[in-house]
Design an enzyme around this catalytic site. Structure first.
Site, PDB file in Angstrom:
ATOM      1  CB  CYS A  41      -2.544   5.465   3.499  1.00 41.13           C
ATOM      2  SG  CYS A  41      -2.242   4.471   4.939  1.00 41.13           S
ATOM      3  CD  GLU A  51      -2.242   1.545   2.494  1.00 40.11           C
ATOM      4  OE1 GLU A  51      -2.548   0.898   3.501  1.00 40.11           O
ATOM      5  OE2 GLU A  51      -2.014   2.771   2.508  1.00 40.11           O
TER       6      GLU A  51
END
Lengths: 525, 525
Positions: free
Chosen positions: B301, B264
């Site tokens: 994120c 990720e």
């Protein structure tokens, strides 16, 4: 049906302007007509643009419409059966019964995915209802599998129908809602054209945008490679050589945005013969092995290329069974001159190997035919030379004799990832077979008892896949209903108003679809 | 709890002999103790060998035992709460409430996967019964998801618990039956040690082989890279920078046998403000945006790095809302000096850009603190400079003003793959929002209405993933119950005797497990 020898670009049929090529009839030993012309980069561009333009409409199309598309393709193919048989037998050297069987398989594959669409479980719908009074509040959350976008499919040489233009990759991608651009295998352009026209016609009959399907012909590899590199293509399905698959993986990984490649490549599919089974029915297993090995002139990805057994009398009976079966066989032409030449060369190299000898061999046939062979070596030789574990495409297998179980396990552990692994047992073998089954489980996609990997059932409970290099992605299958998963990704919708949700995620649709809601699995009545 | 500053190699605690390092307390501006020593390649070898040895036993362990393992880890972490809070707040600069909340999340994640194991649907069991009378006969076919093998997990800097040693990657890999080797993030070694000991202890309490879990510390990147290259490692979980993720993908692809990397990486998570919503509640949205943007000092994120809106009065009220919220905020220390330096540099570069100005900014705080900022530009400038769409990690967002809907769509189309995309609407916006939602659907993993991507629910119906480069594999999620799918592959068992099948595939187990049999989905009573 007259052949047009044209690329299919969406709804249009377009003459290629690239290199010309013809198929070759290995059975008759002659070039075929008509001549096909390779697609140019201009046609590739049109195919990709059409796929891209069609992607959104197709992604949002009703499942029922896509089911109808698949049924219509199946029906169109069925209507072309006689023409397909004429061209496919000539282009591949495969016998009529095999082509009729493969067409039936192709049609049933399309219908399987029609059923998958009706069922809807493949959407893996999940709903967690809003909890407005919780601190912090939970919004309405919904997840559904959505299509990846346009998919490039490469036809395989060895299955002109079931793993080609209208084969499993195309069927599963269309079912997922992904437009498909097929690069036909140059060995069977007429069969490809017929299948492509069956699809093109079905797309029109269902009122879908033409860009949902295109078919490109090419003698070489440049257009195929450019197809994988095209930024509008979102996934790739490939069945073919290791070299070809690795090249496509490399291209896909080097893109600005890498995409998944589902490449089914090489495998030798070990078969382990346990002593009890050999003692009980060694000759029968030998006969069955020979039948599996020579099916389709040995040109199956699941062909049993490696046989592993403990030394002993049972093995002799196995070899005798193989030899007996070979003696009764008609030599079969191979798919192409190139495949035949590579087979002959590989066979000679193996037979010339100092530690390898021929245990049984069919009589020599006409030109371009396969000569089924069982070679034999011992574990020490096998473990000492990597080349002996490489795939030799065609009816040739290597029997590796082991002195004890430990050696047999070492042979199995030495192998790369495989599509299938089989073990033949009698009741007395079950204890010893446990360790063998565990090794096969870790290194293959399908563990088989008392059978062979050839003949892959089209079903829910099938995996035609396996660890690298059997495939590029051992988490997937290219045969069976699970194959649709390759062309989907889950998307979460958080707090999205009903009218803006995909139709299948709206409250009204949920009652008719299997889904998981607030942790509980719910099935429609 | 006294810190030992040792690598955890299976059941053993071993002093590293590599480079020494310490964490830094950005809140207090001081180095922490104790000093940690990096693992050497010898310890890496031991960790991988242990994981490999434990893999088979762990793969065959009862689901109930693995559920107990996860519950035990959860309980052990709960017992360490006070110690974890002391060290984690100091190592990350994050406030106590956030650490307590993140620990609760980490514990609930472990328990979620315990529930996944009890439920068993993740196995996706499929059975097609033998049809001995069919021609050709169909053998008994069974498919079940099996663990991939040892998994490498990289701790993230920004979630010292939930995306770190005992975070979602580890929880889902252990649930799948995969041993885990964690490479701790060097910014929070003490927190990592505590979480690692909670797992190590739970593995022992459950009587599992020590090799099921190892924890390696490292100041640099060599050991982490060697871990991904190790042939015994079968998959990788990573949360971090784009550069780091791409490097691991490259290593994984270059192996003799490539393995999946679930990385990720970067995202700017666009937020679209529709005119009706701005007219109705522009200032409120501004306040809510500022809260989302500064959560965790903006080090998420899913941080909303890009805001897109049509020019107009509503935007002014939005900016006023942001400014008002900023004025009331306490400056928060960032995770590390390095992250703070990169944030300051990125912010200066943006602010110095000829076409960008500061629309709202929080007051300057103490050293190492973040300075929440809303920058502003127009669509033309944004579309003309790729650098403006790169992630700037921390509380800084760029508002892009568009003259019309077409321009707004162009801005959204220009973006790379994202984790989330949000749109704020009033009822009057719904028609226009449809096109926006479609673009977001194609480019993100989660489409959000009237909310922000920060605060990822741990649930069945969540996707924390998205197209490249948001993640390396947009077909998966790293949060929620679906995350377990990353560490599984389906295996088919054909004609395998009951006693040699995995326990969950045997007839006796099927009645207690959801499964698909002969085309029909069956749920346990």
């Amino acid at each position: 049906m007259e052949l047009q020898a044209r690329n299919l670009i969406g709804a249009a049929s377009v003459q290629g302007e690239g290199e010309a090529f013809t198929a070759f009839d290995t059975g008759r030993g002659e070039e075929r007509t008509p001549q096909y012309r390779s697609a140019t980069s201009e046609l590739l561009e049109q195919a990709c643009a059409g796929a891209h333009q069609a992607a959104r409409v197709f992604a949002d199309s009703d499942r029922a419409l896509r089911a109808r598309l698949l049924e219509t393709i199946a029906a169109n193919l069925g209507n072309m059966e006689d023409a397909i048989v004429v061209h496919a037998t000539s282009e591949t050297g495969l016998p009529e019964a095999r082509i009729r069987g493969e067409l039936a398989r192709t049609i049933s594959q399309l219908r399987l995915f029609s059923g998958v669409l009706t069922d809807g479980a493949y959407l893996d719908i999940r709903v967690d209802d809003a909890l407005p009074d919780r601190a912090p509040p939970r919004p309405d959350l919904r997840v559904i599998n959505r299509p990846l976008g346009p998919v490039a499919v490469f036809g395989a040489s060895n299955f002109p129908l079931a793993f080609s233009v209208a084969g499993g990759d195309t069927a599963s991608a269309l079912a997922a809602g992904c437009p498909v651009v097929v690069k036909a295998h140059p060995a069977h352009p007429a069969t490809s054209e017929l299948a492509g026209r069956a699809i093109q016609q079905a797309v029109a009959e269902c009122g879908l945008p033409g860009g949902v399907f295109s078919l490109l012909f090419e003698a070489g590899i440049e257009i195929g490679q450019a197809l994988v590199a095209d930024e509008r293509i979102r996934a790739v399905g490939f069945t073919g050589s290791r070299k070809g698959g690795l090249a496509l993986m490399q291209i896909a990984q080097s893109r600005t945005e890498p995409i998944p490649v589902y490449a089914e490549m090489s495998a030798i599919n070990p078969v382990v013969l346990m002593p009890g089974a050999l003692a009980e029915r060694g000759a029968d297993i030998g006969q069955a092995f020979a039948a599996a090995q020579t099916n389709g002139a040995g040109q199956f990805c699941t062909n049993p290329g490696l046989v592993v057994a403990l030394e002993g009398e049972g093995v002799t009976r196995f070899i005798e069974g193989v030899a007996q079966a070979y003696a009764a066989m008609e030599p079969a032409p191979m798919l192409t001159r190139g495949i035949h030449a590579a087979y002959c060369e590989g066979l000679s190299r193996m037979a010339d190997h100092a530690g390898v000898r021929i245990a049984a061999q069919a009589p020599e046939g006409a030109q371009f035919t396969s000569r089924p062979t069982l070679l034999q070596t011992n574990a020490e030789t096998f473990l000492g030379d990597d080349a002996l574990s490489h795939e030799l495409f065609g009816a040739a297998s290597l029997l590796v004799m082991c002195r004890n179980e430990a050696e047999l396990h070492r042979v199995l552990h030495s192998l790369e990832g495989q599509l299938t692994g089989a073990v033949h047992v009698a009741d007395s073998d079950l204890d010893a077979a446990r360790a063998v089954a565990r090794i096969l489980e870790e290194t293959t996609g399908r563990v088989i008892f008392n059978g062979f990997g050839t003949g892959v059932e089209v079903a829910d409970a099938i995996i035609h896949g396996g660890p690298f290099p059997a495939t590029s992605d051992g988490r997937t299958t290219s045969v069976g209903s699970l194959a649709i998963a390759r062309f989907l990704r889950p998307i979460c919708y958080q707090g999205v108003p009903q009218s803006l949700l995909p139709a299948d995620l709206q409250d009204a649709a949920l009652a008719r679809l299997p889904h998981r809601r607030n942790g509980k699995m719910l099935l429609p009545e």
